[in-house]
Scaffold this active site. Structure first.
Site, short mmCIF file in Angstrom:
data_model
loop_
_atom_site.label_atom_id
_atom_site.label_comp_id
_atom_site.label_asym_id
_atom_site.label_seq_id
_atom_site.Cartn_x
_atom_site.Cartn_y
_atom_site.Cartn_z
N THR A 10 0.70 -1.02 -0.01
CA THR A 10 -0.10 0.02 0.19
C THR A 10 0.91 1.16 0.05
OG1 THR A 10 -1.40 -1.24 1.50
CG2 THR A 10 -2.01 0.92 1.10
N GLN A 11 0.66 2.10 -0.90
CA GLN A 11 1.20 3.32 -0.85
C GLN A 11 0.43 4.47 -0.61
OE1 GLN A 11 4.56 3.30 -1.32
NE2 GLN A 11 4.28 0.89 -1.47
#
Lengths: 256, 260, 264
Positions: free
Chosen positions: B33-34
């Site tokens: 997840t960014q």
């Protein structure tokens, strides 16, 4: 030499439904010197006789503090106990780290029970040759657990394991009703008396051969040895000098 | 329709040509997840003398789109803890499953002492810190409200970096800017907690939810509120903000009809 | 996970009746935009004396311009028993990224506890100091983003103070300030503890002027210095304030005090 054909490993039942390796492991517990544990409503106490292999050697370790809230007393193979105690220490620290919780005594007991049981069901493994008394205080108050090589564990009010421990247990059974309401001091005295019962005639409890561990509600588990237990020994067996003197007199009478 | 689920719901190759699957990655580096996708906004909470009040609205936003308007962001854990989630909703749902399995594990174990709020907060902080250290964060800011030993009120927070802190009043996201000053005016320190009643605490939190609805564009007037005391958890998940009024705007330059 | 959403037909199974689905190639390495650190502000300092060590830290925790809480301790007893750390002889202070600080504290605490369990005696401060250096250095490629100060009494009973950089470089010192207001406090400490820029009046002119010789300060004086250092730092640094936590290590044990600082 061969007791029978079904004792070579712990995965084979005898036709009578017994696993001899596990039973032999229980014999190892009976070789160890005696340890006693008692709980009251407020305290949990362990007491143990330490043996020295020879006059020149040090005394063996019988009570091991594991975490600040509990400790263990062992009877049997000390090296096996060390493995178990390392595991318990690790698990106790892990519980404090991940949950910020002192591990409940029932929990740590069942974890070593699971390990011990695995050793009785896998080929090439050997059961632990040691019995443990696990005593301390957790969120639910003081507890005493007994652990056997078979993986059987039980919560106890009072318990004794090791050589000649039947005498200690008889004492504990006789005084059972007094434990629940006993004070810290009384509980230690009961434990020492139970210990004394199982001693052979020519042996005495001394500050060198006795260990005591105490934990209480709001009181961390602490191991007492050496001069710290002098007082307890004196007050518990205060008529000891008198007995010895009386015996001495008797001897003299016989002589004359 | 054929029996190949992979082919369902996409243009038929024989009609439209080969499906352009270039946006579907099947190899390459493991991706983490960014940034959060579907998000929940503030969670606010305050301690009072017998326990803790915690609230969060029922909105899950997809960027600026109010995507789901009935998402419950407060979660009960046994009978003495409520966990409030801000941030990514899918990560919240993952943590929800994680807590369920933890609860089941605890219930099957020999111990009769349930995990209290402090135990659970410590556990969650380890999970969050582990994930950030793996560069795979759970994109949440979490409040843990409940009781610790001897039924003492407990309130603490943990975020996607594993940072933890505890305070008599806490608010995540926009609430840290808008609600926290209001909460701190009433409960400035730990000593004041003893003099705050349940009713006062609930009223205070509701006031904060109102201010947040006025000023946070990603908020909703439907919210959940929970009160944790030694008697258990009182969780209401379909509350509606009451007595809203923009009348105060008259007095603020730039909102009313007045010029200058 | 990726295989669930893959456009490929099942392996070994029947293919689509349509022409072969193309499998995407990786679009190359994407840069991480997640930054795993933050600064939680605050300041710490330590001073060692003849038979004591004092560590101090403010209790404010910040995120940018927000105050997370007014009470988040930066001082931790190491190797003690239970939640109060009874019996501890070593104190660790950490300032910087609080989550790393907490993780570091817990690792060191566990190590010192295991040392006592395995060796039957408490760990010396010098040993603990070196171990802490190793912990930090082992994580030098993903460091604990903290400035640590470790305090205790050495084997001779003198005050011992060790300060660290985030990757484990360490040194024993008389005094050290760390954190947000380190640059404000350290020069003050240089002057007041090590008597830098202090000269003996009338000892000469120019280069003949004699430097005042540093000597271990009495405990009372150090406590006053620490309080002055923090009240001054609070005035000039927005990330410092709320409360002052002090731990004083003597042969009697660790004495902990808390006093208020300005909350603005």
């Amino acid at each position: 030499m061969f007791r029978n054909n079904y004792d070579n490993d712990s995965v084979t039942f005898s036709p009578q439904g017994r696993i001899f390796q596990v039973e032999y492991a229980s014999e190892a517990v009976k070789q160890g010197s005696v340890v006693v544990g008692i709980v009251s409503k407020t305290h949990a106490v362990l007491a143990a006789i330490k043996r020295n292999a020879e006059e020149l050697s040090s005394y063996q370790k019988k009570i091991i503090p594991i975490d600040s809230h509990y400790g263990i007393a062992l009877a049997g193979l000390a090296s096996d106990a060390r493995v178990l105690s390392n595991f318990m220490k690790q698990q106790s620290l892990a519980s404090r780290l991940t949950y910020d919780r002192a591990i409940p005594l029932s929990e740590i007991t069942s974890r070593i029970a699971d390990r011990a049981q695995t050793n009785t069901q896998q080929y090439g493994k050997r059961p632990y040759g040691v019995g443990l008394l696990i005593a301390g205080v957790d969120a639910k108050g003081p507890h005493l657990f007994e652990f056997q090589p078979s993986g059987v564990t039980q919560e106890m009010v009072a318990c004794g394991i090791g050589a000649r421990s039947q005498m200690a247990r008889t004492y504990l059974e006789r005084n059972l009703d007094e434990f629940e309401g006993a004070s810290r001091e009384e509980l230690v005295k009961h434990a020492l008396r139970a210990l004394k019962e199982s001693l052979s005639q020519d042996k005495e409890l001394t500050i060198d051969n006795t260990s005591v561990g105490v934990a209480g509600v709001g009181e961390n588990f602490k191991l007492y040895e050496g001069s710290d237990i002098q007082n307890w020994l004196e007050t518990t067996f205060e008529n000891r000098e008198g007995d010895a003197a009386a015996e001495g007199e008797g001897m003299e009478v016989d002589d004359s | 329709m054929n029996h190949l689920p992979q082919a369902w719901g996409r243009p038929r190759d024989d009609v439209y040509g080969a499906y352009d699957a270039s946006h579907l990655q099947t190899s390459g580096p493991q991706q983490h997840t960014q940034s959060p996708i579907v998000t929940g906004t503030s969670v606010v909470a305050v301690k009072f003398k017998d326990g803790v009040v915690i609230a969060a609205d029922n909105l899950a936003s997809y960027g600026s789109l109010a995507r789901f308007t009935d998402v419950k962001r407060l979660r009960k854990f046994n009978s003495q803890v409520v966990v409030g989630f801000g941030g990514d909703v899918s990560d919240m749902q993952y943590l929800d499953r994680l807590l369920s399995s933890l609860d089941i594990r605890e219930n099957y174990s020999t111990t009769e002492t349930p995990l209290n709020a402090k135990n659970l907060h410590t556990y969650l902080s380890k999970v969050m810190y582990k994930r950030r250290s793996d560069f795979n964060p759970l994109w949440n800011h979490i409040l843990v409200a409940g009781l610790e030993h001897e039924n003492k009120p407990f309130l603490a927070s943990v975020d996607l970096l594993g940072t933890t802190f505890s305070s008599p009043t806490l608010a995540t996201g926009f609430g840290a800017h808008l609600a926290q000053p209001i909460l701190r005016r009433v409960v400035p320190d730990e000593a004041t907690v003893e003099s705050v009643s349940r009713e006062q605490a609930v009223a205070l939190v509701k006031e904060c939810m109102k201010v947040l609805f006025y000023r946070d564009a990603r908020s909703l007037d439907k919210y959940s509120i929970a009160v944790v005391t030694k008697d258990g958890i009182d969780l209401k998940e379909d509350e509606k903000l009451e007595s809203q009024s923009w009348a105060f705007a008259e007095g603020i330059r730039g909102y009313g009809t007045q010029v200058n | 996970m990726a295989s669930v959403f893959s456009g490929a037909p099942p392996q070994g199974g029947p293919g689509y009746s349509f022409s072969q689905t193309r499998i995407a190639t990786s679009s190359g390495i994407r840069e991480h935009s997640f930054y795993p650190y933050t600064d939680n502000g605050g300041s710490t300092l330590g001073v060692s004396g003849a038979d004591f060590t004092i560590l101090a830290g403010d209790t404010r925790s910040t995120s940018g311009y927000n105050i997370n809480t007014r009470y988040a301790p930066k001082l931790f007893k190491i190797g003690g028993e239970g939640p109060d750390g009874t019996g501890a002889r070593i104190v660790l202070s950490v300032v910087g990224f609080a989550a790393d600080g907490d993780a570091l504290k817990e690792r060191l605490d566990t190590i010192v506890k295991m040392y006592k369990y395995q060796h039957g005696k408490p760990m010396s401060v010098a040993a603990c100091a070196q171990r802490l250096s190793h912990i930090l250095y082992n994580k030098r490629f993903f460091p604990y983003y903290v400035h640590a100060i470790l305090g205790g009494l050495d084997e001779e009973g003198r005050g011992a103070l060790y300060s660290y950089d985030p990757v484990g470089s360490y040194e024993r010192e008389q005094c050290r300030a760390a954190g947000a207001a380190a640059s404000l406090i350290m020069p003050f400490l240089d002057n007041q503890v090590n008597f830098k820029n202090q000269y003996i009046p009338g000892s000469g002119v120019g280069h003949a002027l004699e430097q005042r010789v540093p000597e271990p300060l009495p405990r009372k004086d150090v406590e006053e210095l620490v309080k002055d250092a923090f009240t001054s730092a609070v005035e000039r640094h927005i990330e410092v304030g709320d409360g002052l936590q002090m731990m004083i290590i003597t042969k009697e044990g660790i004495q902990e005090t808390f006093s208020e600082l300005k909350k603005d």
